[in-house]
Design an enzyme around this catalytic site. Structure first.
Site, short mmCIF file in Angstrom:
data_model
loop_
_atom_site.label_atom_id
_atom_site.label_comp_id
_atom_site.label_asym_id
_atom_site.label_seq_id
_atom_site.Cartn_x
_atom_site.Cartn_y
_atom_site.Cartn_z
N ARG A 1 -5.86 -26.77 -36.38
CA ARG A 1 -4.66 -25.96 -36.26
C ARG A 1 -3.68 -26.58 -35.26
O ARG A 1 -4.04 -27.43 -34.45
CB ARG A 1 -5.01 -24.54 -35.80
CG ARG A 1 -5.71 -23.70 -36.83
CD ARG A 1 -6.16 -22.37 -36.28
NE ARG A 1 -7.30 -22.51 -35.36
CZ ARG A 1 -7.88 -21.47 -34.73
NH1 ARG A 1 -7.43 -20.24 -34.92
NH2 ARG A 1 -8.92 -21.68 -33.94
N LYS B 1 -6.26 -23.29 -29.01
CA LYS B 1 -7.51 -23.03 -28.31
C LYS B 1 -7.38 -23.40 -26.83
O LYS B 1 -6.50 -24.14 -26.42
CB LYS B 1 -8.66 -23.80 -28.94
CG LYS B 1 -9.00 -23.34 -30.35
CD LYS B 1 -9.42 -21.87 -30.40
CE LYS B 1 -10.75 -21.62 -29.72
NZ LYS B 1 -11.12 -20.19 -29.76
N TYR C 1 -5.12 -19.11 -26.72
CA TYR C 1 -6.35 -18.32 -26.63
C TYR C 1 -7.19 -18.90 -25.49
O TYR C 1 -7.44 -20.10 -25.46
CB TYR C 1 -7.15 -18.38 -27.92
CG TYR C 1 -6.52 -17.67 -29.10
CD1 TYR C 1 -6.39 -16.28 -29.09
CD2 TYR C 1 -6.09 -18.38 -30.21
CE1 TYR C 1 -5.81 -15.62 -30.16
CE2 TYR C 1 -5.51 -17.72 -31.29
CZ TYR C 1 -5.38 -16.35 -31.27
OH TYR C 1 -4.81 -15.70 -32.33
N HIS D 1 -10.09 -16.68 -23.73
CA HIS D 1 -11.42 -16.08 -23.75
C HIS D 1 -12.20 -16.44 -22.48
O HIS D 1 -13.32 -16.95 -22.53
CB HIS D 1 -12.19 -16.50 -25.01
CG HIS D 1 -11.52 -16.15 -26.29
ND1 HIS D 1 -11.42 -14.85 -26.74
CD2 HIS D 1 -10.90 -16.92 -27.22
CE1 HIS D 1 -10.78 -14.83 -27.91
NE2 HIS D 1 -10.44 -16.08 -28.21
N GLU E 1 -5.14 -13.40 -26.53
CA GLU E 1 -6.06 -12.33 -26.95
C GLU E 1 -5.94 -11.05 -26.13
O GLU E 1 -6.52 -10.03 -26.50
CB GLU E 1 -7.51 -12.83 -26.92
CG GLU E 1 -8.11 -13.06 -25.54
CD GLU E 1 -7.84 -14.45 -24.99
OE1 GLU E 1 -8.43 -14.80 -23.96
OE2 GLU E 1 -7.04 -15.21 -25.60
N ASP F 1 -16.56 -16.21 -29.37
CA ASP F 1 -15.50 -16.58 -28.43
C ASP F 1 -15.57 -15.74 -27.15
O ASP F 1 -15.12 -16.19 -26.09
CB ASP F 1 -14.12 -16.38 -29.06
CG ASP F 1 -13.65 -17.61 -29.81
OD1 ASP F 1 -14.10 -18.71 -29.46
OD2 ASP F 1 -12.84 -17.47 -30.73
#
Length: 368
Positions: free
Chosen positions: A15, A75, A94, A96, A118, A270
């Site tokens: 991505r 990510k 993101y 996490h 998130e 995740d």
């Protein structure tokens, strides 16, 4: 503002954070965008499309980090990127954090501003930047379960939807949020016998009305889950506590109730995973066998469909990227309380309570 799009370097992560169309929106507003060579290639967006959108292509990830005031990613940074992050630099991606202490400590040390997709949360408690990837991950979880039930993959050799005279597979979905609902819908569409659990009765009542007849709802408890495990062919874990580590709904000792060759798909990996026996896997090595149960715990499931994922992600993130670029993170977060909830670490201080609590580290409310 100077915005940087580095190429994702996590295992099989194809991505990219923004499409060329998204980049053009930034350039048209007077912002400078640096894109690393081949950043969009895995999603079907070649460098020329970014050039045509007004971006400048840089050959290395080091140059992108060095020049950018805001890094937009998909990510979280991995170890090779930690040293590239600069004090005061805004990272929008993101993260996490509750599932990765090394990342948390590295971002504290960096002095950067870490705004996590998130935990951006609207007043109705929905998570607008998590929803599109949750939809994709949920749909793919059912596909994954169907594939790994095949005998060559280590599963029982059961067809998800069965055939006339042969019962379909039984699928247990833990959690009735976006991921779980999409997983249940796709599994049901394949013809599986699906049970979806949650602790929210209003949510279960709603799903009972809108999902197909081959989906049954069940109020979640440890005893109820154990009973379902005894006959489940596939279990999809999709529980989410925003910004916090997931509870273990299936413990190691509960695997004894499952039949060999059953499949467990942990979409919550995740955030630490909702199966005690889960550990993160990759698209190149997606599964492992434990106590006769096949585990799938890929931490970036939507990365397997990068074109669809990049398009869906840009649709959701671009309005926030534009706010951050136009106003700077401080003013943008003052003006938008939902965006401010995404601030997890700011210049060495943890500003998201669930992360601070999990690691027993000091918490400083962003208002301070």
């Amino acid at each position: 503002m100077i915005v940087g799009l580095p190429k994702e370097i996590k295992n099989n992560e194809n991505r990219v954070a923004l499409t060329p169309t998204g980049v053009k929106e930034l350039v048209d507003r007077g912002h400078t965008v640096f894109v690393q060579t081949a950043a969009g290639a895995g999603s079907g967006f070649p460098d020329d499309e970014y050039r045509n959108a007004g971006a400048e292509i840089l050959p290395t990830i080091e140059e992108v980090y060095a020049k950018a005031e805001m890094i937009v990613k998909v990510k979280e940074p991995i170890a090779a990127e930690y040293a590239l992050v600069k004090p005061g630099q805004l990272l929008f991606t993101y993260f996490h954090f509750a599932s990765d202490e090394a990342l948390t400590q590295a971002m504290i040390k960096s002095g950067a501003v870490c705004l996590a997709y998130e935990t951006v949360q609207l007043p109705d408690r929905t998570l607008p930047l998590l929803i599109p990837m949750s939809e994709i991950a949920g749909k793919m979880a059912a596909q994954v379960a169907a594939r790994y039930l095949e005998a060559p993959q280590g599963g029982k050799g059961k067809l998800m939807g069965g055939v006339p005279g042969v019962k379909p597979a039984k699928v247990l979905v833990l959690g009735a949020g976006i991921v779980g609902t999409n997983a249940a819908a796709v599994a049901a569409g394949m013809g599986a016998d699906v049970t979806i659990t949650d602790i929210s009765l209003p949510r279960l009542r709603y799903l009972d009305q809108v999902l197909p007849a081959n989906v049954k709802t069940l109020c979640s408890s440890k005893g109820a889950i154990i009973e379902e495990l005894k006959s489940a062919d596939a279990v999809i874990g999709s529980v989410l506590v925003p910004g916090a580590r997931c509870p273990h709904l299936v413990t190691k000792d509960m695997l004894q109730y499952m039949l060999p060759g059953s499949v467990m798909v942990d979409v919550a990996i995740d955030q630490g995973g909702c199966f005690e026996t889960s550990h993160p896997t990759t698209h190149s090595e997606p599964t492992y066998m434990l106590d006769g149960i096949l585990h799938y715990a890929v931490a970036n499931i939507p990365g397997a469909v990068p074109y669809s994922s990049t398009m869906a992600l840009t649709n959701a993130t671009l309005p926030y990227v534009l706010k951050l670029a136009d106003k700077g993170w401080k003013q943008a977060c003052k003006d938008d309380a939902s965006l401010a909830k995404g601030l997890n670490i700011v210049e060495g201080k943890i500003t998201f309570k669930a992360v601070a609590d999990y690691y027993s580290l000091p918490y400083e409310p962003i208002e301070l």
